[in-house]
Design a protein around this motif. Structure first.
Motif, PDB file in Angstrom:
ATOM      1  N   LEU A   1      -7.640   3.140  -1.590  1.00 30.74           N
ATOM      2  CA  LEU A   1      -6.743   2.761  -0.489  1.00 30.74           C
ATOM      3  C   LEU A   1      -5.465   3.592  -0.516  1.00 30.74           C
ATOM      4  N   ALA A   2      -4.888   3.724  -1.706  1.00 33.53           N
ATOM      5  CA  ALA A   2      -3.645   4.484  -1.828  1.00 33.53           C
ATOM      6  C   ALA A   2      -3.875   5.943  -1.422  1.00 33.53           C
ATOM      7  N   LEU A   3      -5.039   6.462  -1.797  1.00 30.30           N
ATOM      8  CA  LEU A   3      -5.355   7.859  -1.468  1.00 30.30           C
ATOM      9  C   LEU A   3      -5.432   8.044   0.047  1.00 30.30           C
ATOM     10  N   ILE A   4      -6.099   7.093   0.710  1.00 28.39           N
ATOM     11  CA  ILE A   4      -6.236   7.194   2.162  1.00 28.39           C
ATOM     12  C   ILE A   4      -4.869   7.095   2.828  1.00 28.39           C
ATOM     13  N   VAL A   5      -4.055   6.141   2.373  1.00 27.81           N
ATOM     14  CA  VAL A   5      -2.712   6.004   2.935  1.00 27.81           C
ATOM     15  C   VAL A   5      -1.914   7.282   2.705  1.00 27.81           C
ATOM     16  N   THR A   6      -2.044   7.849   1.513  1.00 27.89           N
ATOM     17  CA  THR A   6      -1.335   9.079   1.188  1.00 27.89           C
ATOM     18  C   THR A   6      -1.689  10.195   2.154  1.00 27.89           C
ATOM     19  N   VAL A   7      -2.985  10.351   2.390  1.00 26.03           N
ATOM     20  CA  VAL A   7      -3.438  11.451   3.235  1.00 26.03           C
ATOM     21  C   VAL A   7      -3.029  11.220   4.688  1.00 26.03           C
ATOM     22  N   VAL A   8      -3.177   9.969   5.140  1.00 19.67           N
ATOM     23  CA  VAL A   8      -2.795   9.675   6.522  1.00 19.67           C
ATOM     24  C   VAL A   8      -1.287   9.885   6.711  1.00 19.67           C
ATOM     25  N   GLY A   9      -0.505   9.488   5.721  1.00 19.31           N
ATOM     26  CA  GLY A   9       0.949   9.612   5.840  1.00 19.31           C
ATOM     27  C   GLY A   9       1.434  11.039   5.707  1.00 19.31           C
ATOM     28  N   GLY A  10       0.660  11.873   5.069  1.00 20.68           N
ATOM     29  CA  GLY A  10       1.094  13.248   4.845  1.00 20.68           C
ATOM     30  C   GLY A  10       1.381  13.447   3.374  1.00 20.68           C
TER      31      GLY A  10
ATOM     32  N   LEU B   1       0.844  -1.199   0.000  1.00 19.42           N
ATOM     33  CA  LEU B   1       0.000   0.000   0.000  1.00 19.42           C
ATOM     34  C   LEU B   1       0.874   1.242   0.000  1.00 19.42           C
ATOM     35  N   GLY B   2       1.912   1.196   0.851  1.00 21.89           N
ATOM     36  CA  GLY B   2       2.815   2.342   0.972  1.00 21.89           C
ATOM     37  C   GLY B   2       3.467   2.682  -0.352  1.00 21.89           C
ATOM     38  N   LEU B   3       3.844   1.642  -1.100  1.00 18.74           N
ATOM     39  CA  LEU B   3       4.516   1.895  -2.375  1.00 18.74           C
ATOM     40  C   LEU B   3       3.520   2.455  -3.408  1.00 18.74           C
ATOM     41  N   TRP B   4       2.287   1.963  -3.336  1.00 12.61           N
ATOM     42  CA  TRP B   4       1.264   2.551  -4.210  1.00 12.61           C
ATOM     43  C   TRP B   4       1.066   4.019  -3.862  1.00 12.61           C
ATOM     44  N   ALA B   5       0.972   4.263  -2.536  1.00 14.38           N
ATOM     45  CA  ALA B   5       0.719   5.630  -2.079  1.00 14.38           C
ATOM     46  C   ALA B   5       1.903   6.542  -2.382  1.00 14.38           C
ATOM     47  N   ALA B   6       3.126   5.980  -2.394  1.00 10.67           N
ATOM     48  CA  ALA B   6       4.300   6.809  -2.632  1.00 10.67           C
ATOM     49  C   ALA B   6       4.183   7.547  -3.968  1.00 10.67           C
TER      50      ALA B   6
END
Lengths: 285, 333, 232
Positions: free
Chosen positions: A222-231, A15-20
């Motif tokens: 999912l990637a969008l949510i991870v992106t927003v949560v991560g900053g 997920l993190g790599l998608w969000a990256a």
């Protein structure tokens, strides 16, 4: 339990790599790419068809990554052009709407032409014991590749001139221009890179579960949510948020069932955003 | 003398508000004359009106106060599911159920807006928080299967023998909602609320400095819009006689409403109705294309936002104004 | 070296700068003085390519560079230090300096020169730029501009937000650069400091260049004395 947590971590890193990819594009130019998941799906389909055509897995995967990068380049050269002419919130909104339109076209076409088609790369061989927990070879290979990709990404940003140039545009676009960096070219580079990453995760994901033609929007959300949560704009934030949400997801699924675990995941994300709008590792403006 | 001048002016300005709404209402009112032979087509028309209601509600929230609520379907779904559950499971009268469900939807919208305003979230973060709300709502619909019927939804027993399930009356019930919503939005736009909305849309900081309580007027917009969504969702659910996750799904409602509004013109009074009418017809034409429909939708979205970014009504208005201007300057005084 | 003729520039159709013309010769130090809001920043932004001028021409070493974007102008040998400095706050001092040499690798000789000029930066190479004091950030901004090995350095109000002692230090460093043969163009409100450095100057008043002359001539101009030197 431990096996589940390990699964959660692997899913989280993916997920993190998608969000990256998403977070970099947003950080660079205030552009939200809602076709991110579709890039992953296109690449997965390319891999599936290449292997059907008799291409061995490795070159076929290379082809999938190449196609992922090319779709990123295509977006930069076509529908994002008018987006770059706008500023601020108008820019984010238009990028979101246009990439959504593109995502519809891709989704509609793939579901019409290849309904139910899915990619799964099953890696043979028995399970391997890690910390006394039997892990499937596919999962291990997938997490190894994803971790290597993350390490490569971090070294790129830390140690290469080009990687620093990318960071400089995220931190201060005008400052970057003043030292001779062209933000438009950096953006193009990162769109290609995010396409390759989306494809890479699709390939590794298919070693654990199958990736089907309908997966696109789920991936994007999912990637969008991870992106927003991560900053927004923070790659390490994306990794951290991915892992946390990955673990929350498997534990909640274990305790209260699949649908409700999604609710827990979403609430966790919402609470994080409300407590820290800049995200876990984002910078407060 | 001056008094009379003011009277005619108010009369004219009142007509400029009511005129178009009456015209639209009348035009829509005669449609069943052509469609009443077909239950299917009437169903499509009722759905089209429901979408017009959703688009007006979304227009109040997004168009007037700039809050990107990506939970149109979920708020309407609170109305639809809430009304259906209150009537069927709890056993309240249909009207009471609809009103209660509307209230819940209204309060939910207000709370979401309050959170966004209180945390001073921008357009994008408001969008993401409300999108998360939508996903949570969807997950709850599936997770609480005993109450909601899971992915199949359920048939609503209450109100089955009333005019709400006949062929023609539902159309006029929904049309009444459309007209009422348009009137409410039109009147609000002319009141001090609408004045504050315009100010905060133009320049939020300047509005704040001018002493406008931006937060409060944002929340007002969300309350009104969410109430519209809830009421329309609940009413539509009873005319349909069933609710399911796709009745109020993100792809089926939010995306479509956004496209409709963008097509008609965000922030215009009648844009939502124009957009809803157009896309209901387009959708009906595309239905035979099956999955390809999504491709065509995507292409339309691209074309729309690439070439008609401000929507039909503002573009047309500009065109007319420009022609008048060039005619005026061409004509010698 | 740099020649600006009939330049007008502004935002959204309102020209802040109107019909400005001035020149900077190789090896000179030239100042543009003017009060807050006179248009100094707009003028410089349109010279270095951050803002497209609406009228007029910018010529540099005989070539027309009007409307060339900033990222290309810096590669032609003009480095700009804006008043807000525009550093990369979450990167270290060293990373900031290294990026000054983009796209190449930092030249060790230039790096040494910058460290000699600003020993503070040498001490703080691993510190993040955003955590440094205003004076240190100004040094870093000038240092980063020097890393591109420019022939002309353009500075917009280098003393913004600096205490008098630090402002004097900043000008001392500019003097040292000038002595090494670097051409300097500076916009300044603290006129006495700039006069001590520069050979010539222009007065920017409400977006127009009202007066010009050598530093000595300007120092004796009654209007300049009254408006910028506080002498009646």
């Amino acid at each position: 339990m431990i096996a589940n947590i390990l699964d959660g971590i692997i899913f989280g890193i993916q997920l993190g790599l998608w969000a990256a990819g998403l977070t970099l594009i947003y950080g660079l130019g205030g552009v939200l790419n809602l076709a991110h998941g579709q890039i992953a799906v296109i690449s997965a389909m390319v891999l599936a068809f290449a292997m059907d055509a008799g291409l061995p897995a490795l070159p076929a995967s290379g082809l999938a990554l190449l196609v992922g990068g090319l779709v990123g380049l295509f977006l930069d050269l076509t529908i994002l052009r008018p987006v770059y002419r706008l500023q601020g919130e108008a820019r984010v909104l238009l990028s979101l709407l246009l990439t959504l339109g593109f995502a519809f076209i891709v989704d509609g076409f793939l579901n019409w032409r290849y309904p139910g088609r899915a990619l799964s790369l099953f890696i043979g061989g028995g399970a391997i014991d890690i910390l006394g927990v039997p892990m499937r070879r596919g999962s291990l290979l997938a997490s190894a590749i994803t971790l290597v990709a993350f390490a490569a990404l971090f070294s790129f940003f830390r140690f290469t001139t080009l990687g620093r140039a990318v960071r400089s545009v995220i931190e201060d676009e005008e400052g970057a221009r003043l030292v001779g960096i062209d933000p438009a070219r950096i953006m193009r580079l990162i769109l290609v890179l995010s396409g390759v990453l989306a494809a890479l995760v699709a390939v590794t994901r298919s070693m654990v579960v199958s990736v089907d033609v309908q997966a696109g929007f789920g991936i994007t959300v999912l990637a969008l949510i991870v992106t927003v949560v991560g900053g927004l704009g923070s790659v390490s934030g994306a990794l951290l948020a991915g892992i946390i949400l990955g673990i929350v997801n498997v534990i909640a699924a274990d305790v209260i069932g699949t649908f409700m675990s999604l609710v827990v995941l979403l609430l966790a994300a919402a609470v994080t955003i409300l407590i820290r709008p800049a995200g876990l590792l984002g910078v407060e403006e | 003398m001056s008094n009379r001048g003011r009277d005619t002016r108010t009369a004219r300005s009142r007509w400029s508000l009511f005129g178009p709404i009456v015209a639209v209402g009348t035009a829509l009112a005669v449609i069943p004359l052509w469609l009443d032979h077909s239950g299917v087509l009437m169903g499509v028309a009722v759905l089209g009106l429901a979408f017009a209601c959703y688009a007006i509600g979304f227009n109040v929230i997004f168009g007037s106060t700039g809050q990107l609520f990506l939970c149109v379907g979920a708020l309407a779904g609170i109305g639809g599911y809430g009304g259906a559950i209150l009537a069927d499971t709890v056993g309240l009268p249909v009207v009471v159920s609809i009103l209660l469900a509307t209230l819940v939807s209204c309060v939910t919208g207000g709370l979401l807006s309050l959170i966004a305003v209180y945390r001073s979230l921008g357009v994008i973060f408001t969008g993401i928080i409300t999108l998360i709300f939508t996903l949570t709502f969807d997950a709850l619909l599936l997770g609480l299967g005993s109450l909601t019927g899971g992915e199949n939804g359920f048939l609503i027993k209450a109100g089955a023998d009333t005019f709400l399930r006949k062929r023609i009356p539902p159309y006029y019930v929904m049309l009444a909602l459309v007209v009422a919503f348009l009137l409410l939005h039109g009147l609000l736009r002319r009141s001090h609320v609408g004045w504050a909305w315009r100010a905060l849309r133009d320049d939020e900081l300047a509005a704040e400095l001018a002493g406008i309580d931006v937060a409060r007027y944002r929340v007002y917009g969300a309350l009104v819009g969410a109430a519209m969504l809830g009421l329309a969702g609940a009413t539509y659910a009873f005319t349909e006689g069933r609710v399911s996750p796709t009745t109020f799904g993100f792809a089926q409602v939010d995306v479509v409403v956004l496209v409709m509004l963008a097509f008609g013109g965000i922030g215009t009074l009648l844009g939502p109705v124009l957009g809803a009418a157009t896309f209901t017809i387009v959708d009906e034409i595309l239905i035979e294309f099956g999955q390809l429909r999504l491709v065509i939708y995507g292409a339309l979205v691209l074309l729309l936002f690439l070439f008609l970014r401000r929507g039909v009504i503002p573009t047309a208005r500009d065109f007319v104004a420009k022609r008048r201007l060039s005619q005026a300057s061409a004509a010698p005084d | 070296m740099l020649e600006i003729t009939g330049l007008s520039a502004g935002y959204e159709g309102n020209d802040v700068i109107q019909d400005a013309s001035f020149r900077v010769d190789s090896g000179e130090a030239v100042m543009i003085i003017g009060s807050n809001g006179a248009g100094k920043t707009t003028l410089f932004r349109s010279v270095v390519g951050l803002l497209a001028p609406s009228l007029g021409a910018v010529r540099y070493e005989g070539t027309d560079i009007t409307g060339v974007p900033a990222q290309r102008i810096v590669r032609r040998g003009i480095s700009f230090v804006p008043a807000e400095r525009r550093l990369f706050p979450r990167m270290t001092v060293r990373e900031n300096l290294a990026l000054g040499a983009y796209p190449g690798r930092p030249d060790p000789k230039t790096m040494e020169l910058v460290m000699d000029l600003f020993p503070r930066l040498a001490e703080r190479q691993r510190q993040r730029a955003g955590t440094m004091s205003g004076g240190e950030q100004q040094m870093l901004a000038v240092g980063r501009a020097l890393m591109a090995d420019p022939s002309l350095i353009v500075l917009d109000e280098p003393t913004t937000g600096l205490a008098p002692k630090l402002a004097a230090d900043a000008y001392e460093a500019l003097g040292a650069l000038r002595d090494r043969g670097l051409t300097v163009l500076v916009a300044e409100q603290q006129v006495p400091l700039a006069m001590a450095l520069c050979d010539r100057g222009y007065v920017l008043d409400n977006g127009r260049i009202s007066t010009q002359g050598t530093s000595a001539e300007l120092a004796n101009d009654p209007d300049v004395r009254r408006a910028y030197l506080g002498i009646t």
